[in-house]
Design an enzyme around this catalytic site. Structure first.
Site, PDB file in Angstrom:
ATOM      1  N   VAL A 137       0.944  -1.147  -0.101  1.00 53.27           N
ATOM      2  CA  VAL A 137      -0.009   0.195  -0.179  1.00 53.27           C
ATOM      3  C   VAL A 137       0.961   1.238   0.169  1.00 53.27           C
ATOM      4  O   VAL A 137       1.866   1.394   0.806  1.00 53.27           O
ATOM      5  CB  VAL A 137      -1.029   0.095   1.088  1.00 53.27           C
ATOM      6  CG1 VAL A 137      -1.607   1.266   1.082  1.00 53.27           C
ATOM      7  CG2 VAL A 137      -1.834  -1.134   1.216  1.00 53.27           C
ATOM      8  N   SER A 138       0.687   2.114  -0.907  1.00 53.40           N
ATOM      9  CA  SER A 138       1.435   3.489  -0.953  1.00 53.40           C
ATOM     10  C   SER A 138       0.661   4.607  -1.786  1.00 53.40           C
ATOM     11  O   SER A 138      -0.111   3.951  -2.746  1.00 53.40           O
ATOM     12  CB  SER A 138       2.843   3.222  -1.593  1.00 53.40           C
ATOM     13  OG  SER A 138       2.919   2.969  -3.093  1.00 53.40           O
ATOM     14  N   VAL A 139       0.862   5.733  -1.794  1.00 58.07           N
ATOM     15  CA  VAL A 139       0.492   6.668  -2.208  1.00 58.07           C
ATOM     16  C   VAL A 139       1.759   7.776  -2.785  1.00 58.07           C
ATOM     17  O   VAL A 139       2.289   7.999  -1.486  1.00 58.07           O
ATOM     18  CB  VAL A 139      -0.662   7.511  -1.495  1.00 58.07           C
ATOM     19  CG1 VAL A 139      -0.988   8.850  -2.322  1.00 58.07           C
ATOM     20  CG2 VAL A 139      -1.832   6.577  -1.059  1.00 58.07           C
TER      21      VAL A 139
ATOM     22  N   ARG B 166      -3.460  13.362   0.265  1.00 57.67           N
ATOM     23  CA  ARG B 166      -4.512  14.187   1.101  1.00 57.67           C
ATOM     24  C   ARG B 166      -5.817  14.356  -0.311  1.00 57.67           C
ATOM     25  O   ARG B 166      -6.260  15.305  -0.282  1.00 57.67           O
ATOM     26  CB  ARG B 166      -4.220  15.448   1.645  1.00 57.67           C
ATOM     27  CG  ARG B 166      -3.615  15.123   2.757  1.00 57.67           C
ATOM     28  CD  ARG B 166      -3.266  16.340   3.592  1.00 57.67           C
ATOM     29  NE  ARG B 166      -2.170  17.060   2.984  1.00 57.67           N
ATOM     30  CZ  ARG B 166      -0.716  16.676   3.080  1.00 57.67           C
ATOM     31  NH1 ARG B 166      -0.417  15.712   4.198  1.00 57.67           N
ATOM     32  NH2 ARG B 166       0.084  17.163   2.462  1.00 57.67           N
TER      33      ARG B 166
ATOM     34  N   GLU C 193       3.252   2.504   9.049  1.00 59.32           N
ATOM     35  CA  GLU C 193       2.831   3.685  10.110  1.00 59.32           C
ATOM     36  C   GLU C 193       1.512   3.308  10.554  1.00 59.32           C
ATOM     37  O   GLU C 193       0.471   3.246   9.984  1.00 59.32           O
ATOM     38  CB  GLU C 193       2.709   4.992   9.208  1.00 59.32           C
ATOM     39  CG  GLU C 193       4.053   5.407   8.670  1.00 59.32           C
ATOM     40  CD  GLU C 193       3.790   6.952   7.717  1.00 59.32           C
ATOM     41  OE1 GLU C 193       4.198   7.708   8.570  1.00 59.32           O
ATOM     42  OE2 GLU C 193       3.248   7.043   6.794  1.00 59.32           O
TER      43      GLU C 193
ATOM     44  N   TYR D  94      -4.159   3.304   9.896  1.00 56.60           N
ATOM     45  CA  TYR D  94      -5.144   2.170   9.493  1.00 56.60           C
ATOM     46  C   TYR D  94      -6.116   2.239  10.387  1.00 56.60           C
ATOM     47  O   TYR D  94      -7.064   1.424   9.977  1.00 56.60           O
ATOM     48  CB  TYR D  94      -4.349   0.819   9.251  1.00 56.60           C
ATOM     49  CG  TYR D  94      -3.483   0.797   8.025  1.00 56.60           C
ATOM     50  CD1 TYR D  94      -3.996   0.961   6.902  1.00 56.60           C
ATOM     51  CD2 TYR D  94      -2.272   0.802   8.081  1.00 56.60           C
ATOM     52  CE1 TYR D  94      -3.356   0.715   5.710  1.00 56.60           C
ATOM     53  CE2 TYR D  94      -1.416   0.904   7.068  1.00 56.60           C
ATOM     54  CZ  TYR D  94      -2.011   0.895   5.822  1.00 56.60           C
ATOM     55  OH  TYR D  94      -1.252   0.961   4.501  1.00 56.60           O
TER      56      TYR D  94
ATOM     57  N   PHE E   3       4.746  -9.410   5.166  1.00 54.32           N
ATOM     58  CA  PHE E   3       4.294  -9.800   3.691  1.00 54.32           C
ATOM     59  C   PHE E   3       3.861  -8.610   3.033  1.00 54.32           C
ATOM     60  O   PHE E   3       3.194  -8.598   2.058  1.00 54.32           O
ATOM     61  CB  PHE E   3       2.755 -10.610   3.810  1.00 54.32           C
ATOM     62  CG  PHE E   3       1.862 -10.107   4.861  1.00 54.32           C
ATOM     63  CD1 PHE E   3       0.935  -9.329   4.369  1.00 54.32           C
ATOM     64  CD2 PHE E   3       1.789 -10.502   6.101  1.00 54.32           C
ATOM     65  CE1 PHE E   3      -0.190  -8.765   5.227  1.00 54.32           C
ATOM     66  CE2 PHE E   3       0.844 -10.191   6.919  1.00 54.32           C
ATOM     67  CZ  PHE E   3      -0.207  -9.331   6.646  1.00 54.32           C
TER      68      PHE E   3
END
Length: 420
Positions: free
Chosen positions: A81-83, A89, A118, A122, A420
């Site tokens: 998961v990354s942006v 935002r 981080e 979540y 994982f």
């Protein structure tokens, strides 16, 4: 420019993975990239695109997770998961989490899990910290280890990490251990490559991965004894003005069966006694690991506890029915779940050590909490009583917290042995 969220194709993988590497500030080795490409489930992997640029990534692996009672449930292992920093935002992460949890529900998986880079991210998507990992830096020059009777009946031998037969035996040991501890993942095809992945860039100046097997030594003529356990580790040579000051870096240690206490103790004693070393570093061990009761001084073992696996109940009823309970329980939960509103409302859980039923009800609630707290308590490593003391669970019927907390507990601490 508009963005598009879509399922990843094999032709897009390199661009997708480069976006992930940039977001995490890493450059993976060729071996790591090849492994993760092979493991990628493309129908469970999504990217957010702006033209031909990938600006968001997310995926999931299909795992089986051990829950209290020993059952193995299908779960989604959320990953990658990354942006992009240029697109923060703007709702990119929320859109991926929405798509992903809808897909998990459609697949009939009641639980999703992840390891957070981080942890603060979540909770708003309903994930609660369900397992912890213990890290230790043991001063082996001062700390002594006392082993149980019968430890000398265990024979140790070095074995090649790359030997296919050795690897098979280690995987058999791991597979047997999985059923005995909540939070462990049964290795699906391809994942057996993960524990022996050994890129030089990740060794930190230590040796390549080494392996020692613990075997039954009752028959001294048997040169291929029954394998009771194994340890994988590295040694980092260091020298000071006083002499050798090397570090043993433990990566993996498992022992199973009736002689597991002796086999594990033999392996720990071996690691403590390696020549030219004065420190043993364990990066990820269960919080109730048995070696804590063998050492002479835990204070000089520099113990650190940190969050590990975050747990999200995607289908509250199915998830709570999927595990058993240490003591009889009959409790009504008032569940809040703004992100997955199908979980909202009252659920009646009745169960014991033999099984459970969890159904919708109109009966008065005994406990009020969010799905995040249910996820934290699900594997038995976080007490509902502790969450209530923090104000995260509200008791609406006297005695309900004590009843539920006792039922949700686990005899052994849940633990995730690898990421994982």
């Amino acid at each position: 420019m508009t963005t598009e969220l879509r399922t990843l194709t094999p032709a897009e993988w390199d661009t997708f993975y480069a976006t992930l590497e940039r977001a995490f500030g890493v450059t993976e080795s060729k071996e790591e990239r090849e492994l993760y490409r092979d493991l990628t489930e493309f129908d469970r992997t999504i990217g957010v695109w702006e033209g031909d640029r990938c600006i968001g990534t997310a995926g999931a692996f299909s795992f089986r997770l051990t829950v209290p009672g020993g059952a193995s449930l299908p779960v989604a292992g959320v990953t990658m998961v990354s942006v992009a920093a240029t697109h923060r935002r703007r709702g990119v992460l929320t859109s991926m989490m929405r798509q992903q949890l809808d897909d998990v529900r459609a697949r009939g998986e009641a639980v999703a899990v992840l390891v957070a880079s981080e942890p603060v991210i979540y909770g708003r998507f309903g994930y609660g910290v369900g397992t912890f990992e213990m890290r230790a830096e043991i001063d082996t020059a001062r700390v002594r280890i006392a082993v149980p009777e019968g430890t000398d009946d265990v024979r140790l031998r070095y074995a090649s990490v790359s030997d296919a037969e050795v690897h098979r035996r280690c995987e058999e040991i791991y597979a047997r251990a999985v059923a005995g501890r909540p939070g462990m993942l049964a290795r699906q095809p391809g994942w057996e490559r993960m524990p022996v992945l050994d890129p030089e860039k990740d060794r930190g100046g230590a040796t390549a991965l080494q392996c020692v097997l613990a075997e039954n030594a009752e028959n001294a003529e048997d040169t291929d004894g029954t394998v009771l356990g194994f340890a994988r580790f590295r040694v980092k040579p260091q020298w000071s003005a006083a002499g050798a000051d090397g570090v043993v870096v433990l990566e993996d240690l498992e022992a199973v069966g009736p002689k597991a206490p002796q086999a594990a103790a033999a392996l720990w004693r071996f690691l403590f006694d390696l020549d030219l070393t004065s420190k043993l570093t364990a990066r990820n061990r269960p919080s109730d690991d048995a070696w804590l009761h063998l050492v002479s001084d835990t204070r000089r073992s520099s113990l650190v506890l940190r969050d590990s696996m975050h747990v999200r109940l995607v289908d509250v009823g199915a998830a709570l029915e999927g595990r058993t309970y240490r003591t009889p329980v009959d409790v009504v939960f008032e569940v809040q779940d703004a992100f997955c509103p199908w979980n909202e409302g009252r659920w009646r859980l009745t169960g014991d050590a033999k099984g459970a039923v969890c159904v919708r009800t109109a009966d008065p609630a005994d406990l009020a909490l969010s799905v995040r707290e249910l996820g934290a308590a699900y594997l038995g490593g976080v007490s509902l009583a502790s969450l209530a003391a923090a104000g995260r669970v509200r008791e609406l019927r006297e005695g309900a917290v004590a009843e539920a907390a006792a039922a949700f507990g686990s005899d052994v601490a849940p633990w995730l042995p690898h990421g994982f």
